[in-house]
Enzyme design. Structure first.
Site, PDB file in Angstrom:
ATOM      1  N   LYS A 114      64.533 -50.121  68.460  1.00 26.06           N
ATOM      2  CA  LYS A 114      64.264 -48.860  69.156  1.00 26.06           C
ATOM      3  C   LYS A 114      65.221 -48.588  70.310  1.00 26.06           C
ATOM      4  CE  LYS A 114      59.700 -47.797  67.617  1.00 26.06           C
ATOM      5  NZ  LYS A 114      58.441 -47.127  67.836  1.00 26.06           N
ATOM      6  N   LYS A 123      61.620 -48.708  56.847  1.00 24.32           N
ATOM      7  CA  LYS A 123      60.163 -48.558  56.859  1.00 24.32           C
ATOM      8  C   LYS A 123      59.782 -47.085  57.056  1.00 24.32           C
ATOM      9  CE  LYS A 123      57.846 -49.337  60.830  1.00 24.32           C
ATOM     10  NZ  LYS A 123      56.684 -48.508  61.105  1.00 24.32           N
ATOM     11  N   LYS A 170      56.474 -43.042  61.728  1.00 18.51           N
ATOM     12  CA  LYS A 170      55.950 -41.822  62.338  1.00 18.51           C
ATOM     13  C   LYS A 170      57.014 -41.109  63.146  1.00 18.51           C
ATOM     14  CE  LYS A 170      51.958 -43.574  64.288  1.00 18.51           C
ATOM     15  NZ  LYS A 170      52.379 -43.667  65.665  1.00 18.51           N
TER      16      LYS A 170
HETATM   17  P1  ATP Z   1      56.712 -45.500  64.998  1.00 22.22           P
HETATM   18  O1  ATP Z   1      57.769 -45.358  63.983  1.00 22.22           O
HETATM   19  O2  ATP Z   1      56.517 -44.300  65.855  1.00 22.22           O
HETATM   20  O3  ATP Z   1      56.765 -46.781  65.754  1.00 22.22           O
HETATM   21  P2  ATP Z   1      54.865 -46.344  63.006  1.00 22.22           P
HETATM   22  O4  ATP Z   1      54.951 -45.478  61.812  1.00 22.22           O
HETATM   23  O5  ATP Z   1      55.500 -47.695  62.932  1.00 22.22           O
HETATM   24  O6  ATP Z   1      55.359 -45.517  64.229  1.00 22.22           O
HETATM   25  P3  ATP Z   1      52.704 -47.331  64.545  1.00 22.22           P
HETATM   26  O7  ATP Z   1      51.832 -46.540  65.412  1.00 22.22           O
HETATM   27  O8  ATP Z   1      53.780 -48.114  65.218  1.00 22.22           O
HETATM   28  O9  ATP Z   1      53.368 -46.470  63.408  1.00 22.22           O
HETATM   29  O10 ATP Z   1      51.875 -48.301  63.629  1.00 22.22           O
HETATM   30  C1  ATP Z   1      50.526 -48.223  63.353  1.00 22.22           C
HETATM   31  C2  ATP Z   1      50.167 -49.309  62.374  1.00 22.22           C
HETATM   32  O11 ATP Z   1      50.664 -48.953  61.078  1.00 22.22           O
HETATM   33  C3  ATP Z   1      50.789 -50.673  62.695  1.00 22.22           C
HETATM   34  O12 ATP Z   1      49.870 -51.707  62.413  1.00 22.22           O
HETATM   35  C4  ATP Z   1      51.956 -50.769  61.767  1.00 22.22           C
HETATM   36  O13 ATP Z   1      52.287 -52.098  61.448  1.00 22.22           O
HETATM   37  C5  ATP Z   1      51.440 -50.012  60.550  1.00 22.22           C
HETATM   38  N1  ATP Z   1      52.559 -49.407  59.831  1.00 22.22           N
HETATM   39  C6  ATP Z   1      53.488 -48.607  60.360  1.00 22.22           C
HETATM   40  N2  ATP Z   1      54.365 -48.231  59.425  1.00 22.22           N
HETATM   41  C7  ATP Z   1      53.967 -48.813  58.269  1.00 22.22           C
HETATM   42  C8  ATP Z   1      54.467 -48.807  56.938  1.00 22.22           C
HETATM   43  N3  ATP Z   1      55.553 -48.132  56.634  1.00 22.22           N
HETATM   44  N4  ATP Z   1      53.817 -49.516  55.999  1.00 22.22           N
HETATM   45  C9  ATP Z   1      52.691 -50.210  56.311  1.00 22.22           C
HETATM   46  N5  ATP Z   1      52.159 -50.268  57.551  1.00 22.22           N
HETATM   47  C10 ATP Z   1      52.783 -49.576  58.519  1.00 22.22           C
END
Ligand code: ATP
Ligand code: LTN
Length: 334
Positions: A120, A201, A204
């Site tokens: 990040k 991955k 969000k």
């Molecule tokens: P950002 O990219 O903004 O960090 P994010 O999509 O990783 O967001 P988080 O709020 O960080 O979302 O994660 C929420 C939960 O969802 C965490 O437990 C994370 O491990 C899980 N998670 C996030 N992305 C994935 C994915 N692509 N597949 C499975 N689990 C996920």
């Protein structure tokens, strides 16, 4: 009272999601589904981690809306606030207070090693200290509640291990204080990849068109996202990790359809990629429909959500505050 805190034999579960961006199917299958499934046999606490969201710039008005939206999605996904605690992190000051204390017991080298921080902060002109310190706040979230299990996606495992190391270090100095938490990562769906780029991955905070399917997307948006998903130039449809685009689509299909891998492979034996994408879109649309319906119903009645969050904060406070007092006493504060 239907919420029974005295059932101490149940394992305590704590997890959280940041109210930033739009929740996607990766968050749904990686964590939300697991949370819902564990409600009967576990003592669950699910947090909306708004203080983590401000480690990167946020628009205040938008953030406020996103906090409510995420709470609504927790409930719509099936989390029962009578059985589980749902609350907003910033409503309980004990989180930031313990985070500060844990900071003082965490070597900076441990923080600098975190993959999420490295990713990040890469190519950013300016990075907040909060982004580096993010795992200390996450450790505080987890350790305040004597958590046994932390259900998360693959990317958060390292942060849970860090929380465990911090707890161990503190316990070594002051005697048994914190429970040592364990990350629980699902076997399937722990890392759903981007539809536009299956080497990253699904995230969000990635706003590229066609990157993700969001939980509140319309059927048209879902069909369009899958239709343009990146695959390869081969034709045979089977679970093959060396073909990441196809593998990701099949894994999503597996989770939403409930079919086994051999069943899926034989179903698509004579079909092509566009047929797979069409069927995948329909199974995801149907899978998200109950959640979407419940969400819209709930958001039409703002008082209910406010009540759920106020009750959740009260229950969380009753656990967090005594723990913080214990820690402060041990280190000679207060
Ligand atoms: P950002 O990219 O903004 O960090 P994010 O999509 O990783 O967001 P988080 O709020 O960080 O979302 O994660 C929420 C939960 O969802 C965490 O437990 C994370 O491990 C899980 N998670 C996030 N992305 C994935 C994915 N692509 N597949 C499975 N689990 C996920
Ligand atoms: N860092 C996590 C969100 C998070 C969390 C937690 C998860 C904050 N505190 C405590 C589990 C337990 C993320 O980005 N997904």
């Amino acid at each position: 009272m239907s919420f029974d805190r005295l059932k101490i034999s149940k394992k305590r579960v704590f997890s959280g999601i940041q109210p930033s961006g739009n929740l996607h199917i990766g968050n749904f299958v990686g964590v939300l589904k697991q949370w819902v499934a564990s409600q009967e046999e576990k003592d669950n606490i699910f947090c909306i981690v708004d203080l983590h969201a401000i480690t990167v710039p946020q628009d205040p008005k938008e953030l406020k809306g996103k906090i409510r939206e995420l709470a609504g999605l927790y409930v719509a996904a099936g989390i029962d606030f009578q059985k589980s605690i749902i609350f907003v992190q910033s409503h309980i000051p004990a989180h930031t207070e313990l985070a500060w204390i844990l900071n003082c017991y965490t070597p900076i080298g441990w923080m600098l090693k975190m993959t999420q921080f490295k990713e990040k902060s890469e190519n950013k002109e300016s990075v907040s200290t909060g982004l580096l310190d993010y795992p200390a706040l996450m450790a505080a979230d987890i350790l305040l509640y004597d958590t046994d299990e932390v259900p998360v996606g693959e990317d958060q495992k390292q942060h849970v291990e860090l929380a465990r190391n911090i707890a161990q270090r503190f316990n070594n100095i002051y005697g048994p204080t914190f429970k040592l938490p364990e990350a629980v990562v699902p076997k399937v769906g722990a890392r759903i990849m981007g539809l536009d780029d299956p080497t990253v991955k699904m995230s969000k905070s990635n706003f590229k068109l066609g990157h993700a399917v969001h939980l509140l997307d319309s059927p048209e948006q879902i069909r369009a996202a899958f239709a343009r998903a990146t695959t390869d130039s081969l034709t045979e449809i089977r679970f093959d990790q060396s073909r990441p685009g196809l593998y990701n689509l099949l894994e999503i299909y597996e989770i939403f359809s409930g079919l086994t891998r051999p069943e899926i492979e034989s179903k698509f034996a004579d079909k092509n990629y566009s047929q797979l994408k069409e069927e995948l879109a329909e199974v995801v649309i149907a899978g998200l429909k109950p959640l979407q319906d419940k969400y819209h119903q709930l958001m039409g009645d703002p008082g209910t959500l406010e009540k759920i969050l106020a009750e959740g904060a009260e229950k969380a406070r009753q656990i967090a505050e005594p723990k913080l007092r214990e820690v402060k006493n041990k280190i000679g504060l207060g």
